[in-house]
Structures are given as C-alpha cells and as structure tokens.
Write a protein that holds these residues in place. Sequence first.
Motif, PDB file in Angstrom:
ATOM      1  N   ARG A   1      40.999  42.853  42.127  1.00 24.68           N
ATOM      2  CA  ARG A   1      41.340  41.426  42.172  1.00 24.68           C
ATOM      3  C   ARG A   1      40.183  40.613  42.742  1.00 24.68           C
ATOM      4  O   ARG A   1      39.883  39.516  42.266  1.00 24.68           O
ATOM      5  CB  ARG A   1      42.612  41.194  42.988  1.00 24.68           C
ATOM      6  N   VAL A   2      39.543  41.151  43.768  1.00 24.16           N
ATOM      7  CA  VAL A   2      38.394  40.464  44.356  1.00 24.16           C
ATOM      8  C   VAL A   2      37.252  40.409  43.340  1.00 24.16           C
ATOM      9  O   VAL A   2      36.589  39.372  43.188  1.00 24.16           O
ATOM     10  CB  VAL A   2      37.933  41.167  45.646  1.00 24.16           C
ATOM     11  N   LYS A   3      37.031  41.509  42.628  1.00 21.03           N
ATOM     12  CA  LYS A   3      35.979  41.549  41.612  1.00 21.03           C
ATOM     13  C   LYS A   3      36.247  40.528  40.513  1.00 21.03           C
ATOM     14  O   LYS A   3      35.336  39.813  40.068  1.00 21.03           O
ATOM     15  CB  LYS A   3      35.888  42.958  41.019  1.00 21.03           C
ATOM     16  N   ALA A   4      37.512  40.460  40.069  1.00 22.66           N
ATOM     17  CA  ALA A   4      37.882  39.514  39.016  1.00 22.66           C
ATOM     18  C   ALA A   4      37.693  38.074  39.493  1.00 22.66           C
ATOM     19  O   ALA A   4      37.227  37.211  38.731  1.00 22.66           O
ATOM     20  CB  ALA A   4      39.331  39.745  38.588  1.00 22.66           C
ATOM     21  N   GLU A   5      38.028  37.828  40.752  1.00 17.09           N
ATOM     22  CA  GLU A   5      37.873  36.490  41.324  1.00 17.09           C
ATOM     23  C   GLU A   5      36.396  36.113  41.403  1.00 17.09           C
ATOM     24  O   GLU A   5      36.003  34.986  41.088  1.00 17.09           O
ATOM     25  CB  GLU A   5      38.516  36.455  42.711  1.00 17.09           C
ATOM     26  N   PHE A   6      35.566  37.064  41.809  1.00 15.64           N
ATOM     27  CA  PHE A   6      34.129  36.805  41.944  1.00 15.64           C
ATOM     28  C   PHE A   6      33.477  36.560  40.583  1.00 15.64           C
ATOM     29  O   PHE A   6      32.552  35.731  40.468  1.00 15.64           O
ATOM     30  CB  PHE A   6      33.449  37.990  42.630  1.00 15.64           C
ATOM     31  N   ASN A   7      33.939  37.253  39.555  1.00 19.96           N
ATOM     32  CA  ASN A   7      33.342  37.134  38.221  1.00 19.96           C
ATOM     33  C   ASN A   7      33.909  35.972  37.417  1.00 19.96           C
ATOM     34  O   ASN A   7      33.396  35.663  36.334  1.00 19.96           O
ATOM     35  CB  ASN A   7      33.529  38.433  37.437  1.00 19.96           C
ATOM     36  N   HIS A   8      34.960  35.333  37.921  1.00 20.46           N
ATOM     37  CA  HIS A   8      35.554  34.207  37.200  1.00 20.46           C
ATOM     38  C   HIS A   8      34.558  33.045  37.153  1.00 20.46           C
ATOM     39  O   HIS A   8      33.910  32.730  38.157  1.00 20.46           O
ATOM     40  CB  HIS A   8      36.843  33.767  37.899  1.00 20.46           C
ATOM     41  N   PRO A   9      34.383  32.393  35.998  1.00 20.35           N
ATOM     42  CA  PRO A   9      33.357  31.343  35.863  1.00 20.35           C
ATOM     43  C   PRO A   9      33.578  30.124  36.750  1.00 20.35           C
ATOM     44  O   PRO A   9      32.629  29.372  37.003  1.00 20.35           O
ATOM     45  CB  PRO A   9      33.435  30.968  34.380  1.00 20.35           C
ATOM     46  N   ILE A  10      34.803  29.904  37.214  1.00 16.63           N
ATOM     47  CA  ILE A  10      35.080  28.754  38.082  1.00 16.63           C
ATOM     48  C   ILE A  10      35.435  29.207  39.491  1.00 16.63           C
ATOM     49  O   ILE A  10      34.794  28.807  40.470  1.00 16.63           O
ATOM     50  CB  ILE A  10      36.210  27.886  37.493  1.00 16.63           C
ATOM     51  N   THR A  11      36.431  30.064  39.617  1.00 15.13           N
ATOM     52  CA  THR A  11      36.882  30.520  40.933  1.00 15.13           C
ATOM     53  C   THR A  11      35.774  31.226  41.698  1.00 15.13           C
ATOM     54  O   THR A  11      35.685  31.101  42.933  1.00 15.13           O
ATOM     55  CB  THR A  11      38.087  31.468  40.785  1.00 15.13           C
ATOM     56  N   GLY A  12      34.933  31.957  40.989  1.00 14.16           N
ATOM     57  CA  GLY A  12      33.860  32.710  41.649  1.00 14.16           C
ATOM     58  C   GLY A  12      32.937  31.841  42.485  1.00 14.16           C
ATOM     59  O   GLY A  12      32.373  32.304  43.483  1.00 14.16           O
ATOM     60  N   ASN A  13      32.787  30.583  42.103  1.00 17.51           N
ATOM     61  CA  ASN A  13      31.903  29.689  42.850  1.00 17.51           C
ATOM     62  C   ASN A  13      32.371  29.462  44.279  1.00 17.51           C
ATOM     63  O   ASN A  13      31.558  29.149  45.152  1.00 17.51           O
ATOM     64  CB  ASN A  13      31.802  28.343  42.131  1.00 17.51           C
ATOM     65  N   PHE A  14      33.659  29.612  44.526  1.00 11.73           N
ATOM     66  CA  PHE A  14      34.192  29.352  45.858  1.00 11.73           C
ATOM     67  C   PHE A  14      33.839  30.453  46.863  1.00 11.73           C
ATOM     68  O   PHE A  14      34.112  30.308  48.052  1.00 11.73           O
ATOM     69  CB  PHE A  14      35.708  29.144  45.794  1.00 11.73           C
TER      70      PHE A  14
END
Length: 327
Positions: A79-92
């Motif tokens: 879940r953390v990996k998916a969040e980090f790789n997300h094009p928008i959420t990852g920026n946070f």
Amino acid sequence: MQTMAAVQKQRSIGSIQFLPVNLFAAVMGISGLSLAWRQASKAFGISTAIADSCGMIAVLIFIVLGVGYLTKWFLYPQRVKAEFNHPITGNFFGTIPIAILLLSTVIGMYSERSGQALWVTGTTLALILCVVFVSRLLNGNLEPVHKVPATLVPVVGTLDIPVAGGTMPFPWAHEINLMSLAIGGIVALVYITLIFSRLAHHAPMPPGLTPSLIIMIAPFEVGFLGYTNFEQRIDPFASLLYYFGLFLFIVLFFKVFRKSIPFSASWWGISFPIAALTNAALKYGMYVDSWPLIAVSVLLLALLSIVIVVLFVRTVSMLVNGSLLKG
C-alpha cells in the motif's frame, strides 16, 4: 470474544493501512503557525505561549503520524509502495522532509543540537525526493492532467532547506543552502508553467483536489523566506516574490474556500502555504514598517489560526467517526 471486539473496534475507527501520507501536511501547517506566532511575539511584544503550544502540538502529531506510517509500511508495504508511485498522491511524501525541516526550527529554539540534527536529516531527505520526482518528470509519457499543484510539494521541500537552515553554523551549509535555492527555484518555475498549462487547457480538477490550488503560492512565499534568510536582507527581488504570492493567494482564495467542496484530509494542503504567506507578510511588514502591510500580516495570522483550528477539529471528528482511516 476479545478478537471479535478488536475487529469491531478496527471497523469503527478504520485501519492503519488507510492512513494517508498527506496528513503530514498538518505538521507543516501547525509548525508554520508556531513560527508565525513567534514572529508576532517579537514584532508586537506579546507572549510566546501560543507559539510554544503550537510547537509542542506539531512535535506530538509528527511522532504519532511517524509511528503510524512506519507501522503501515511494516504491515502493508504494498500500500505504501502504491501510494508512493501514484502520480498525484505520491507527491505528498514531500510533506515528510518539509515537516522535519520546519520542526528543526521549532525544536532549535530549545535545543540547538537537536535542531541541527533534524535539519541535516530533513535536508538529505528533501534533496533525495527532489531527485526522484524530477527524474519521474523526465521519464516521459506523463499525463498532462496529473500536473496538479501537489506536484510542487517535493520541490518546495528544497526551498525550505534555507528557510530552516539559513544560519546553520556548518562550514558547508552555505553551499547547500545556495544549491537548494537554485534547484528549488528553477524546478518550481518549470512545474508552475506545467501546472498553469494544465489548469488553463484541460478540464477543471476534481473537487477533492481543488484545495491544493493554494499550494501554488508556496514557491513564491517559501522562496521569499529562503532567499531572505540566505541573504540576510530584503531586496527588490524578494519583494517581487512576496507580492506575486500575495496576488496569487487573493485570486485562488475565492476558488478554494467554497461550501461546495467536501472536507477531507487533503484540506491540510492549504495550511502550510498560508503559513508561509503569513510568515512572509510578518517579516515584510516589519521590514517596510508600513501600517497597511502590518495590518495585512495580522489579518493573515488571524486567518491562518482559524484555518488550523477548523482543520484540526474536523480531522479529529473524522478520526472519531471512522471516516479518516476508512478505505
């Protein structure tokens, strides 16, 4: 029975796997509020009690969120990996080093060595993340609609390095601060251009992302604070940064603060840009020593204080009713 009770409790308050990384923006906003009230105490001769209280709250929230997110990383790494790789959420993820940098200033008021250690940690993380996200930009095949204001967050992190470390005593700190200003300033200019193009030529952002528009003022106001801390003076270039950020805030204010936009954890994204603007306004108003500019800084401090209180109360309410950590 105990197992069933634990499951029922988890359902009622949610699960740690849904802890959003953008909640670290709360630490940024409250730290910024602490620094703004500390400036106000010096400028107007008022007590530092509010600044001290906000600083302690920011530290406590960072500890709680840090433990929570490390637990999420340990238990739910995908879940953390998916969040980090997300094009928008990852920026946070950029909110984490920025929070550390701001806390280095807050804590540095009480312990110089602790503040310096946090600044080195935050600086290292901010520069690494900036390299990662600029590399992503240059990989190509990015959707224009993904160039939202949140993409500025990892970039603003490098501009925060001289904000927190403009007077660091290390012999190498001067060059690190100068390099950070160069990286943050030029990359922010590129990103701002892409974001303006996306906002002008594509469909409006979803309501949930609308509050992030305020992030667009951050490079100018954080840039003002970083540049003036580095130069130890306010010159016409710094004034240009401050005034354009203020202008942009006025334009975006009426687009963001509307009842039709639902509340979520992403609203914390407005707190730090407003805190940066408030700190810049206080610093500039005291420098110019003009009552209209001082009045503007006082109004912004009042607005920032109200915004932080409302965000805090509504976030706690979401946590209690289980909607904050619900998938």
